[in-house]
Write a protein that holds these residues in place. Structure first.
Motif, PDB file in Angstrom:
ATOM      1  N   ALA A  42       0.854  -1.058   0.158  1.00  0.00           N
ATOM      2  CA  ALA A  42       0.167  -0.127   0.004  1.00  0.00           C
ATOM      3  C   ALA A  42       0.893   1.302   0.053  1.00  0.00           C
ATOM      4  CB  ALA A  42      -0.877  -0.138   1.268  1.00  0.00           C
ATOM      5  N   THR A  82       3.641   1.731  -1.559  1.00  0.00           N
ATOM      6  CA  THR A  82       4.432   1.903  -2.769  1.00  0.00           C
ATOM      7  C   THR A  82       3.486   2.690  -3.538  1.00  0.00           C
ATOM      8  OG1 THR A  82       5.266  -0.092  -2.940  1.00  0.00           O
ATOM      9  CG2 THR A  82       4.992   0.770  -5.087  1.00  0.00           C
ATOM     10  N   ARG A  83       2.004   2.633  -3.571  1.00  0.00           N
ATOM     11  CA  ARG A  83       0.991   3.432  -4.281  1.00  0.00           C
ATOM     12  C   ARG A  83       1.065   4.701  -3.696  1.00  0.00           C
ATOM     13  NH1 ARG A  83      -4.192   5.000  -3.939  1.00  0.00           N
ATOM     14  NH2 ARG A  83      -5.432   5.112  -5.861  1.00  0.00           N
ATOM     15  N   ALA A  84       0.931   4.835  -2.411  1.00  0.00           N
ATOM     16  CA  ALA A  84       0.726   6.346  -1.681  1.00  0.00           C
ATOM     17  C   ALA A  84       1.970   6.966  -1.921  1.00  0.00           C
ATOM     18  CB  ALA A  84       0.517   5.901  -0.415  1.00  0.00           C
ATOM     19  N   LEU A 108       3.899   7.045  -4.309  1.00  0.00           N
ATOM     20  CA  LEU A 108       4.155   7.548  -5.787  1.00  0.00           C
ATOM     21  C   LEU A 108       3.014   8.632  -5.820  1.00  0.00           C
ATOM     22  CD1 LEU A 108       3.924   4.386  -7.961  1.00  0.00           C
ATOM     23  CD2 LEU A 108       5.699   5.883  -7.764  1.00  0.00           C
ATOM     24  N   MET A 109       1.893   8.832  -5.045  1.00  0.00           N
ATOM     25  CA  MET A 109       0.996   9.772  -4.992  1.00  0.00           C
ATOM     26  C   MET A 109       1.246  10.707  -3.766  1.00  0.00           C
ATOM     27  SD  MET A 109      -2.341   7.313  -5.470  1.00  0.00           S
ATOM     28  CE  MET A 109      -3.527   8.972  -5.809  1.00  0.00           C
ATOM     29  N   ILE A 120       9.969   0.880  -5.374  1.00  0.00           N
ATOM     30  CA  ILE A 120       9.437   1.911  -6.467  1.00  0.00           C
ATOM     31  C   ILE A 120      10.707   1.668  -7.680  1.00  0.00           C
ATOM     32  CG2 ILE A 120       8.825   4.069  -7.177  1.00  0.00           C
ATOM     33  CD1 ILE A 120       8.139   4.909  -4.423  1.00  0.00           C
ATOM     34  N   GLN A 139      -8.575   3.230  -0.519  1.00  0.00           N
ATOM     35  CA  GLN A 139      -8.178   4.319  -1.194  1.00  0.00           C
ATOM     36  C   GLN A 139      -8.261   3.669  -2.883  1.00  0.00           C
ATOM     37  OE1 GLN A 139      -4.306   6.072  -1.533  1.00  0.00           O
ATOM     38  NE2 GLN A 139      -5.190   8.016  -0.928  1.00  0.00           N
ATOM     39  N   ALA A 140      -7.860   2.866  -3.144  1.00  0.00           N
ATOM     40  CA  ALA A 140      -7.807   2.286  -4.454  1.00  0.00           C
ATOM     41  C   ALA A 140      -9.072   1.463  -4.950  1.00  0.00           C
ATOM     42  CB  ALA A 140      -6.912   0.927  -4.522  1.00  0.00           C
ATOM     43  N   GLU A 155      -9.310   1.206  -8.649  1.00  0.00           N
ATOM     44  CA  GLU A 155      -7.841   1.012  -9.234  1.00  0.00           C
ATOM     45  C   GLU A 155      -7.983  -0.849  -8.873  1.00  0.00           C
ATOM     46  OE1 GLU A 155      -3.193   1.844  -8.600  1.00  0.00           O
ATOM     47  OE2 GLU A 155      -4.635   3.208  -7.901  1.00  0.00           O
ATOM     48  N   PHE A 167      -4.377  -2.712  -8.459  1.00  0.00           N
ATOM     49  CA  PHE A 167      -3.806  -2.505  -7.308  1.00  0.00           C
ATOM     50  C   PHE A 167      -4.524  -3.653  -6.070  1.00  0.00           C
ATOM     51  CE2 PHE A 167      -3.651  -1.235  -2.790  1.00  0.00           C
ATOM     52  CZ  PHE A 167      -2.510  -1.132  -2.653  1.00  0.00           C
ATOM     53  N   GLN A 196      -3.348  -7.035  -7.134  1.00  0.00           N
ATOM     54  CA  GLN A 196      -1.807  -7.015  -6.568  1.00  0.00           C
ATOM     55  C   GLN A 196      -1.922  -7.287  -5.209  1.00  0.00           C
ATOM     56  OE1 GLN A 196       0.515  -3.814  -7.155  1.00  0.00           O
ATOM     57  NE2 GLN A 196       2.259  -4.828  -7.291  1.00  0.00           N
TER      58      GLN A 196
END
Length: 583
Positions: free
Chosen positions: A67, A69-71, A73-74, A150, A372-373, A378, A381, A384
Motif C-alpha cells: 500500500a 508503494t502506491r501512496a 507515488l501519489m 518503487i 483508497q484504491a 484501481e 492494485f 496485486q
C-alpha cells in the motif's frame, strides 16, 4: 535393636523398606522423566505462539509495504498515517507501525509525535520481498520489516511491532499448567505408592507368618523336651533350611538319648556288681531327660527337601517389588500419555485461535489499505494486494473482494470473478462494520474464511475476504504428534532403564536381606552338628532375631541339662565301682 525383633517382623520390615525404596525411586525418576517430557511439549507450544506472532507481523508489514508503494507515488502520506493508526487501534497486539524513507526519516507513524524523527537503519530492508526481517526489539516487541519498492528500488521500509505480551501470557499460563500438572502427578504418585505399599505390607505379613511358623514349632518342640514330654514328635518342615535344622535337632535328641542309655546301662551293671558283693542298694534311678519315644521320632527324620527359605524370601521380595514397580510405572506412564494428549489438545486450540487472530488482523489491515484504491476503482492494485498476500503466506489460500451486492470484483482464482455470493457473514460484516468469520470446506479441506468491510467515505463499499487453510494446522499437529510419540518412546525407554536398574538393585538388596535372615539357620545347624559330634562345651549363640535367640537358649539349656544328667549318672557309676572295690 533389630535382633530383638521377631523373624516375621524382620521379613516384613525388610520387604517394606525394599518396596518403599523401589517405589520412591521409581516415583522420583518417573517424575523427572515426566517433567522433562511435559517441559518439551510446553516449549513447543511457546515456539508455535511466537511463530504465529511473527507470521502475523510479517503479513501486516508486507501488505502495508504494498500500500505504501502506491501512496508514495501519489505522496499521500495522510492515507498511510490513517492506516497505521487504525491498525494499531483496532488490534491490541499491534504496538506500533511506521514507515521510514531511504534517509531513515520517519514519514508515517501510528504515533504522530514520532513523525519526522530519524532512526538509524529504519529505511533499509532486504530488497528480496521474500526475505522479511522479523526480530525481537528488546524483550517486549516482535518487529517485522518489509521494503517499499518503487521501480525495483528500495524507497524505504515498513515496520510493524507486535507485542510479545501474548507469548509471555502463554508462557505464564503454560508454566502454571505445568506446575499444576507436576504437583498433581506427584500427589497421585505418592498416593499410589502408599496404597501399593499398604497392600504389599498386608501380603507380606501373611507370607512372613507362613514362612517362620516352622521355626516357632521347632522352638516349641525343644520346650516340650525340656518339660519331659514323652509324646514329643519333631516333624520335618517342607522348607529346606528349617527342615535341615529340624533334622539336626532330631539327631541331637537321638545322640543325647543314646549316650544317656549307654551310661544308664553301665550304671546298671555297676550296681548289680555292687549288690553281688553285698553292697548297699542303689538310690532310685534318675529320670531320663530325653523320652524314649523321642528315639523313634529322631531316627525317623528324613532328609530335608522342598523349596529353600532363601528362595521363598527372594521370590516374595522380588515378586512384590516387581509387581509394585510395574503397576506404579504403568499408571504413571498412562498419566504422562494423558497429559501429553491434553497438551496436544491445548496446542490445537491455540493454533486455531492464532489462525483466527492472524486472519482477522491481516484481513482488516488489508481492507484499510485498499480503501483508497477501491474509491478510484484501481482494480490492478486490488488484484496485486490479494495475490501478494497469498504469495507472502502459504497458509492463506484464497482472497477476493466483493461489492455490497455480493458480486466478486477480484478473486485469487480469476475464474470466480463476477460470481455473485450470498453469504450472511459478508452482509453482517458490512452492517456491523467489523470482521466476521466462518469455516467452510474447500477441496475437501477445512478453510477459515475471514471477511472485513471496505469503507469509502464512511460507508460500506464492499468486503475483503481471505481464506486461511487448516493444512498447516493439521501438519503442525501431525508433527507435534510425531514429536510427542518420540518423547513418549524416549520416556518409555528411560522408564524401562530405570525399571531394570531398580529390579537389579532390588534383587541385590533382596539377596543380602535373605542372606542376613537365613544365614543364622545355617550357623545354628552347624552348631548342632558340632554338639552331636561330641562338643559338649559348645554353646549356641545366635541373636539375629528373637526366635533364634530363644531357640539358642533352649538348645543350650537342653544340652546343659543332658550334661548334668550324664555327670550325675557318671558319679553314681563311680560310686558303685568304689563299693565293689571296698567289699
Amino acid at each position: 535393636m533389630f535382633s530383638r525383633l521377631r523373624l516375621g517382623t524382620q521379613v516384613w520390615l525388610v520387604v517394606v523398606l525394599l518396596l518403599a525404596a523401589a517405589s520412591g525411586g521409581l516415583t522420583w525418576y518417573s517424575g523427572q522423566v515426566r517433567k522433562g517430557t511435559l517441559s518439551t511439549a510446553t516449549k513447543q507450544r511457546l515456539e508455535m505462539k511466537q511463530d504465529s506472532l511473527a507470521a502475523k507481523a510479517a503479513l501486516l508489514a508486507k501488505n502495508a509495504a504494498l500500500a505504501s508503494t502506491r501512496a508514495a507515488l501519489m505522496m499521500d502520506y495522510e492515507f498511510l498515517q490513517g492506516v497505521m493508526a487504525a491498525t494499531v487501534q483496532g488490534d491490541k497486539t499491534v504496538v506500533y507501525g511506521y514507515i521510514a524513507n531511504a534517509d531513515d526519516e520517519v514519514i508515517v507513524h501510528s504515533d504522530k509525535t514520532q513523525v519526522g524523527k530519524k532512526i538509524e537503519g529504519a529505511g533499509r530492508a532486504p530488497k528480496d520481498s521474500a526475505a522479511l526481517n522479523v526480530k525481537n526489539v528488546g524483550n517486549d516487541v516482535l518487529e517485522a520489516v518489509a521494503p517499499v519498492l518503487i521501480n525495483d528500488e528500495v524507497w524505504g521500509a515498513v515496520h510493524y511491532g507486535v507485542s510479545y505480551a501474548p507469548v509471555r501470557r502463554e508462557a505464564a499460563s503454560a508454566k502454571a499448567e505445568l506446575k499444576t500438572a507436576l504437583r498433581r502427578g506427584h500427589l497421585f504418585s505418592i498416593g499410589l505408592a502408599l496404597g501399593l505399599l499398604l497392600l504389599c505390607m498386608l501380603a507380606t505379613v501373611a507370607a512372613a507368618e507362613r514362612l517362620v511358623r516352622p521355626l516357632r514349632t521347632l522352638e516349641g518342640t525343644v520346650q516340650r523336651v525340656l518339660a519331659k514330654n514323652a509324646d514329643v514328635k519333631v516333624e520335618v518342615p517342607a522348607v529346606r533350611e528349617l527342615g535341615q535344622l529340624a533334622n539336626g535337632f532330631n539327631v541331637l535328641l537321638s545322640r543325647l538319648h543314646e549316650r544317656e542309655q549307654r551310661l544308664r546301662a553301665e550304671l546298671l551293671q555297676a550296681e548289680l556288681a555292687a549288690q553281688a558283693k553285698g553292697a548297699a542298694p542303689a538310690d532310685a534311678g534318675t529320670p531320663s531327660i530325653i523320652a524314649a519315644t523321642a528315639t523313634s521320632a529322631a531316627s525317623a527324620a528324613l532328609p530335608a527337601s522342598g523349596r529353600s527359605l532363601r528362595t521363598q524370601l527372594l521370590a516374595l521380595m522380588l515378586g512384590l517389588t516387581v509387581a509394585s514397580v510395574l503397576v506404579l510405572g504403568g499408571l504413571l506412564f498412562y498419566r504422562l500419555h494423558r497429559d501429553l494428549n491434553r497438551s496436544l489438545a491445548k496446542m490445537s486450540e491455540q493454533i486455531r485461535a492464532d489462525l483466527a487472530d492472524k486472519g482477522v488482523a491481516v484481513t482488516r489491515n488489508a481492507a484499510l489499505a485498499v480503501s483508497q484504491a477501491a474509491e478510484v476503482k484501481e482494480f490492478f492494485f486490488l488484484v496485486q494486494l490479494v495475490q501478494s498476500t497469498l504469495t507472502a503466506d502459504s497458509e492463506i489460500v484464497t482472497g477476493f473482494i466483493e461489492d455490497p451486492q455480493g458480486r466478486v470484483l477480484v478473486h485469487s482464482d480469476p475464474q470466480k470473478a463476477g460470481v455473485t455470493n450470498t453469504v450472511p457473514e459478508h452482509s453482517r460484516a458490512m452492517q456491523q462494520r467489523k470482521p466476521e468469520s466462518r469455516t467452510l470446506t474447500q477441496d475437501g479441506a477445512p478453510v477459515l474464511e475471514v471477511t472485513a468491510p471496505i469503507e469509502v467515505g464512511g460507508s460500506a463499499w464492499g468486503t475483503l475476504s481471505f481464506g486461511l487453510s487448516h493444512e498447516r494446522l493439521e501438519k503442525t499437529l501431525a508433527e507435534v504428534k510425531t514429536t510427542q510419540a518420540a518423547l513418549v518412546e524416549k520416556a518409555l525407554s528411560a522408564t524401562a532403564v530405570g525399571f531394570a536398574v531398580l529390579v537389579l538393585v532390588a534383587a541385590l538388596a533382596a539377596w543380602l536381606a535373605s542372606r542376613f535372615i537365613v544365614g543364622p539357620l545355617g550357623r545354628l545347624r552347624r552348631d548342632l552338628d558340632k554338639i552331636c559330634a561330641g562338643d559338649r562345651k559348645l554353646r549356641v549363640q545366635i541373636h539375629s532375631c528373637r526366635e533364634f535367640t530363644t531357640l539358642s537358649m533352649s538348645i543350650n539349656e537342653l544340652t546343659a541339662s543332658a550334661a548334668e544328667r550324664d555327670q550325675q549318672i557318671a558319679q553314681r557309676i563311680e560310686q558303685a565301682k568304689r563299693q565293689v572295690a571296698g567289699a
